[in-house]
Motif scaffolding. Structure first.
Motif, PDB file in Angstrom:
ATOM      1  N   ASP A 269       0.829  -1.209   0.000  1.00 56.52           N
ATOM      2  CA  ASP A 269       0.000   0.000   0.000  1.00 56.52           C
ATOM      3  C   ASP A 269       0.864   1.259   0.000  1.00 56.52           C
ATOM      4  OD1 ASP A 269      -2.197  -1.612   0.070  1.00 56.52           O
ATOM      5  OD2 ASP A 269      -2.651  -1.292   2.192  1.00 56.52           O
ATOM      6  N   LEU A 270       1.923   1.249   0.800  1.00 56.52           N
ATOM      7  CA  LEU A 270       2.787   2.426   0.877  1.00 56.52           C
ATOM      8  C   LEU A 270       3.528   2.650  -0.437  1.00 56.52           C
ATOM      9  CD1 LEU A 270       3.960   4.762   2.428  1.00 56.52           C
ATOM     10  CD2 LEU A 270       5.618   3.196   3.467  1.00 56.52           C
ATOM     11  N   ILE A 271       4.013   1.588  -1.050  1.00 58.30           N
ATOM     12  CA  ILE A 271       4.724   1.721  -2.329  1.00 58.30           C
ATOM     13  C   ILE A 271       3.817   2.343  -3.384  1.00 58.30           C
ATOM     14  CG2 ILE A 271       5.692   0.419  -4.260  1.00 58.30           C
ATOM     15  CD1 ILE A 271       6.913  -1.508  -2.220  1.00 58.30           C
ATOM     16  N   GLU A 272       2.611   1.813  -3.520  1.00 58.81           N
ATOM     17  CA  GLU A 272       1.703   2.333  -4.544  1.00 58.81           C
ATOM     18  C   GLU A 272       1.294   3.776  -4.249  1.00 58.81           C
ATOM     19  OE1 GLU A 272       1.008   0.842  -7.390  1.00 58.81           O
ATOM     20  OE2 GLU A 272       2.463  -0.631  -6.664  1.00 58.81           O
ATOM     21  N   THR A 273       1.103   4.099  -2.976  1.00 60.26           N
ATOM     22  CA  THR A 273       0.712   5.461  -2.609  1.00 60.26           C
ATOM     23  C   THR A 273       1.837   6.448  -2.880  1.00 60.26           C
ATOM     24  OG1 THR A 273      -0.734   4.583  -0.882  1.00 60.26           O
ATOM     25  CG2 THR A 273      -0.163   6.909  -0.740  1.00 60.26           C
ATOM     26  N   VAL A 274       3.068   6.091  -2.534  1.00 53.76           N
ATOM     27  CA  VAL A 274       4.212   6.973  -2.813  1.00 53.76           C
ATOM     28  C   VAL A 274       4.352   7.202  -4.316  1.00 53.76           C
ATOM     29  CG1 VAL A 274       6.723   7.195  -2.704  1.00 53.76           C
ATOM     30  CG2 VAL A 274       5.469   6.335  -0.719  1.00 53.76           C
ATOM     31  N   LYS A 275       4.172   6.165  -5.108  1.00 49.94           N
ATOM     32  CA  LYS A 275       4.270   6.311  -6.564  1.00 49.94           C
ATOM     33  C   LYS A 275       3.233   7.296  -7.085  1.00 49.94           C
ATOM     34  CE  LYS A 275       6.166   1.740  -7.715  1.00 49.94           C
ATOM     35  NZ  LYS A 275       5.885   0.438  -8.378  1.00 49.94           N
ATOM     36  N   ARG A 276       2.007   7.185  -6.595  1.00 47.85           N
ATOM     37  CA  ARG A 276       0.945   8.079  -7.075  1.00 47.85           C
ATOM     38  C   ARG A 276       1.192   9.518  -6.640  1.00 47.85           C
ATOM     39  NH1 ARG A 276      -2.425   3.504  -6.142  1.00 47.85           N
ATOM     40  NH2 ARG A 276      -2.761   4.099  -3.956  1.00 47.85           N
ATOM     41  N   VAL A 277       1.434   9.711  -5.354  1.00 44.98           N
ATOM     42  CA  VAL A 277       1.605  11.066  -4.830  1.00 44.98           C
ATOM     43  C   VAL A 277       2.825  11.747  -5.444  1.00 44.98           C
ATOM     44  CG1 VAL A 277       2.091  12.385  -2.733  1.00 44.98           C
ATOM     45  CG2 VAL A 277       0.397  10.547  -2.683  1.00 44.98           C
ATOM     46  N   ALA A 278       3.888  10.966  -5.689  1.00 47.82           N
ATOM     47  CA  ALA A 278       5.128  11.533  -6.231  1.00 47.82           C
ATOM     48  C   ALA A 278       4.981  12.037  -7.664  1.00 47.82           C
ATOM     49  CB  ALA A 278       6.247  10.499  -6.161  1.00 47.82           C
ATOM     50  N   LEU A 279       3.893  11.668  -8.332  1.00 43.87           N
ATOM     51  CA  LEU A 279       3.696  12.130  -9.713  1.00 43.87           C
ATOM     52  C   LEU A 279       3.630  13.657  -9.807  1.00 43.87           C
ATOM     53  CD1 LEU A 279       1.041   9.526 -10.952  1.00 43.87           C
ATOM     54  CD2 LEU A 279       3.462   9.662 -11.612  1.00 43.87           C
ATOM     55  N   VAL A 280       3.195  14.314  -8.751  1.00 42.95           N
ATOM     56  CA  VAL A 280       3.070  15.769  -8.790  1.00 42.95           C
ATOM     57  C   VAL A 280       4.221  16.463  -8.053  1.00 42.95           C
ATOM     58  CG1 VAL A 280       0.557  15.606  -8.944  1.00 42.95           C
ATOM     59  CG2 VAL A 280       1.640  15.909  -6.698  1.00 42.95           C
ATOM     60  N   ALA A 281       5.149  15.687  -7.522  1.00 42.74           N
ATOM     61  CA  ALA A 281       6.285  16.287  -6.809  1.00 42.74           C
ATOM     62  C   ALA A 281       7.271  16.855  -7.813  1.00 42.74           C
ATOM     63  CB  ALA A 281       6.965  15.243  -5.930  1.00 42.74           C
ATOM     64  N   GLU A 282       7.650  18.093  -7.632  1.00 44.90           N
ATOM     65  CA  GLU A 282       8.640  18.690  -8.509  1.00 44.90           C
ATOM     66  C   GLU A 282       9.992  18.030  -8.274  1.00 44.90           C
ATOM     67  OE1 GLU A 282       8.771  22.926  -8.351  1.00 44.90           O
ATOM     68  OE2 GLU A 282       6.606  23.112  -8.142  1.00 44.90           O
ATOM     69  N   PHE A 325      10.637  12.888   2.516  1.00 44.16           N
ATOM     70  CA  PHE A 325      11.752  12.123   1.946  1.00 44.16           C
ATOM     71  C   PHE A 325      11.782  12.246   0.428  1.00 44.16           C
ATOM     72  CE2 PHE A 325      10.491   9.825   5.828  1.00 44.16           C
ATOM     73  CZ  PHE A 325      11.692   9.879   6.523  1.00 44.16           C
ATOM     74  N   ASN A 326      12.967  12.043  -0.117  1.00 39.00           N
ATOM     75  CA  ASN A 326      13.114  11.884  -1.560  1.00 39.00           C
ATOM     76  C   ASN A 326      12.282  10.668  -1.961  1.00 39.00           C
ATOM     77  OD1 ASN A 326      14.215  10.530  -3.965  1.00 39.00           O
ATOM     78  ND2 ASN A 326      15.790  12.107  -3.933  1.00 39.00           N
ATOM     79  N   PRO A 327      11.281  10.823  -2.824  1.00 31.97           N
ATOM     80  CA  PRO A 327      10.378   9.701  -3.113  1.00 31.97           C
ATOM     81  C   PRO A 327      11.069   8.499  -3.744  1.00 31.97           C
ATOM     82  CG  PRO A 327       9.938  11.555  -4.577  1.00 31.97           C
ATOM     83  CD  PRO A 327      10.864  12.049  -3.528  1.00 31.97           C
ATOM     84  N   GLN A 328      12.059   8.745  -4.619  1.00 34.47           N
ATOM     85  CA  GLN A 328      12.734   7.613  -5.261  1.00 34.47           C
ATOM     86  C   GLN A 328      13.598   6.856  -4.272  1.00 34.47           C
ATOM     87  OE1 GLN A 328      12.136   6.426  -8.451  1.00 34.47           O
ATOM     88  NE2 GLN A 328      13.196   4.714  -7.461  1.00 34.47           N
ATOM     89  N   PHE A 329      14.294   7.569  -3.393  1.00 39.15           N
ATOM     90  CA  PHE A 329      15.093   6.903  -2.368  1.00 39.15           C
ATOM     91  C   PHE A 329      14.203   6.094  -1.431  1.00 39.15           C
ATOM     92  CE2 PHE A 329      19.032   9.914  -2.359  1.00 39.15           C
ATOM     93  CZ  PHE A 329      19.282   9.550  -3.667  1.00 39.15           C
ATOM     94  N   LEU A 330      13.032   6.641  -1.113  1.00 37.41           N
ATOM     95  CA  LEU A 330      12.096   5.923  -0.258  1.00 37.41           C
ATOM     96  C   LEU A 330      11.614   4.652  -0.944  1.00 37.41           C
ATOM     97  CD1 LEU A 330      10.375   5.743   2.304  1.00 37.41           C
ATOM     98  CD2 LEU A 330       8.699   7.257   1.213  1.00 37.41           C
TER      99      LEU A 330
END
Length: 377
Positions: A269-282, A325-330
Motif C-alpha cells: 500500500d505504501l509503495i503504490e501510494t508513494v508512486k501516485r503522490v510523487a507524480l506531482v512532486a517537482e 523524503f526523496n520519493p525515489q530513495f524511499l
C-alpha cells in the motif's frame, strides 16, 4: 584451434565472461575475450586489470589452441544464433564460427599482448548462492554512483565468524544486511570494500549452483583482491576484482538504539501510494509523510502547481510527527524489503528513519536508513 560446443552452454559462458568488459578500454586487446581450447575443454576469460572473469565449459576439441576476439561482438552473435551446435576454428588471422546455416568470420587480436589473469585467492568460506544474491541485491540499493567519491561506490563486507555483514551508503541513505555463511576458519574476522556494480552483477549471475565460494586476499599497501567462484550452465565460473582503496565511513553508529515513534504499514500500500503522490512532486522536492491518529497522510506538490494527498492505515506507537523524503530513495528502500508489513522507526522528525520488515522472518535482517528532506513551506 577447432572445437564443437552446445550453443546454449557457449552463449551463457560468453555472456558471463563478456559482462565485465570495459566500455572504453585503455588498450584494444582489453576489449577482447580469450578463447583457450584444450583436451580438458574450453576456458573463456576477460580482464581489464581491475576485474577478471573466467568460464570453464565442456566441448569437443579437435585442435588445441587459443584466439582473442571482440568479446561484445561475440556475445551479440551468440545470442542471435539458432538452437544448433556451434563450431569454431582458427583460420589464419581470423576465427570462423558456424551454427546451422549461419557463418561468421571474426578478426583476431594478438594473444601474446593479452594480460595474464590474476590467480584466485585462497578460499575464505562459502555461502548459499540464493541467500547471497538476495542479500547483495538489498545492500547495493544504497551504494553511491558518484565516481568522484569512489569509497562510497562500494559495499563493505565485514566477516565475523559465521556472520557476514554488508553495508553501503551514498551519504543520503544507508543499507545494512546480515546473513550466515560458512567460513574456512571459525573465528575469521576480515573486512573488504568491494565495487558495488561488480558485486551485484556477480552475485546475480552465480545462482545456478547451490553455493558460492568467496576468496579474499589483502595485499601490500592496503591493496587486495576478492574472488568469487560458483557454477554456471556447463561449468565453473570465477571472477576476481580489486578491492576499493580508502576508509569506509563508520556508519553503524547511525542506527539509533531507541525510537520515539514507530509506524507499522502495509508495504505494498505504501509503495503504490508513494508512486501516485510523487507524480506531482517537482524535481528534487520531498514527499511529505504525516503520522498521527493511526493514519499516514502523504502529500506532494505546492502553491499553484499540481498537488496530491492520500491517506493509508498505520499502526502508530509513540508521538505524532511530520517529515519528508526523496520519493525515489524511499521507494528504493521499500522495494528492497521482504514481507507484507514494514516498520518506520523515528527518533524525531529531523532525524533519519530506519525502515525494516515486520514479518519477513529471522533470516532477513535488512535495515534501510534514510535521511529526511526539507519540506517546502
Amino acid at each position: 584451434m577447432k572445437f564443437r560446443v552446445d550453443r546454449d552452454v557457449f552463449t551463457d559462458a560468453v555472456a558471463w565472461a563478456a559482462r565485465s568488459l570495459p566500455v572504453r578500454p585503455s588498450s584494444p586487446v582489453l576489449a577482447g575475450l580469450l578463447i583457450e581450447a584444450s583436451n580438458e575443454g574450453l576456458v573463456l576469460s576477460t580482464f581489464d586489470y581491475e576485474t577478471s572473469a573466467r568460464a570453464d565449459l565442456a566441448a569437443e576439441v579437435s585442435d588445441e589452441g587459443s584466439a582473442l576476439v571482440s568479446g561484445r561482438l561475440l556475445a551479440d552473435i551468440c545470442r542471435s544464433l539458432p538452437a544448433k551446435p556451434i563450431e569454431m576454428s582458427l583460420e589464419g588471422p581470423r576465427v570462423s564460427l558456424t551454427c546451422g546455416s549461419a557463418r561468421f568470420s571474426l578478426a583476431t587480436m594478438p594473444v601474446a599482448d593479452y594480460p595474464t589473469l590474476p590467480k584466485m585467492p585462497a578460499a575464505t568460506g562459502t555461502v548459499a548462492s540464493s541467500d547471497f544474491a538476495h542479500a547483495v541485491a538489498q545492500a547495493v540499493t544504497a551504494a553511491g554512483r558518484d565516481d568522484m567519491l569512489p569509497v562510497l561506490t562500494g559495499v563493505r563486507i565485514e566477516i565475523d565468524g559465521s556472520t557476514m555483514s554488508l553495508l553501503a551508503t551514498d551519504r543520503f541513505r544507508l543499507s545494512h544486511r546480515e546473513l550466515t555463511w560458512n567460513p574456512q576458519t571459525p573465528d575469521a574476522s576480515v573486512a573488504a570494500l568491494v565495487p558495488a556494480k561488480v558485486l551485484g552483477e556477480t552475485a546475480k549471475a552465480l545462482t545456478s549452483g547451490s553455493e558460492i565460494t568467496i576468496a579474499l586476499s589483502s595485499g601490500d599497501g592496503g591493496e587486495g583482491l576478492i574472488g568469487f567462484e560458483g557454477t554456471g550452465q556447463g561449468g565453473v565460473r570465477r571472477t576476481t576484482t580489486r578491492l576499493l582503496d580508502g576508509e569506509f565511513p563508520k556508519v553503524r553508529s547511525l542506527f539509533p538504539s531507541e525510537h520515539l515513534t514507530v509506524a507499522k504499514v502495509n508495504k505494498a500500500d505504501l509503495i503504490e501510494t508513494v508512486k501516485r503522490v510523487a507524480l506531482v512532486a517537482e524535481r528534487n522536492t520531498a514527499v511529505q509523510l504525516k503520522f498521527e491518529d493511526n493514519q499516514l497522510v502523504l502529500d506532494a506538490g505546492s502553491g499553484d502547481e499540481a498537488q496530491a494527498t492520500e491517506v493509508i492505515e498505520a499502526e502508530i506507537t509513540g508521538e505524532s510527527l511530520t517529515t519528508g523524503f526523496n520519493p525515489q530513495f524511499l521507494l528504493d528502500g521499500l522495494t528492497a524489503l521482504d514481507g507484507e508489513f514494514i516498520d518506520l522507526a523515528f527518533t524525531q522528525a529531523s532525524k533519519p528513519v530506519v525502515i525494516s520488515s515486520t514479518d519477513a522472518g529471522e533470516s532477513d535482517s535488512f535495515r534501510y536508513l534514510l535521511m529526511p528532506r526539507r519540506l517546502l513551506s
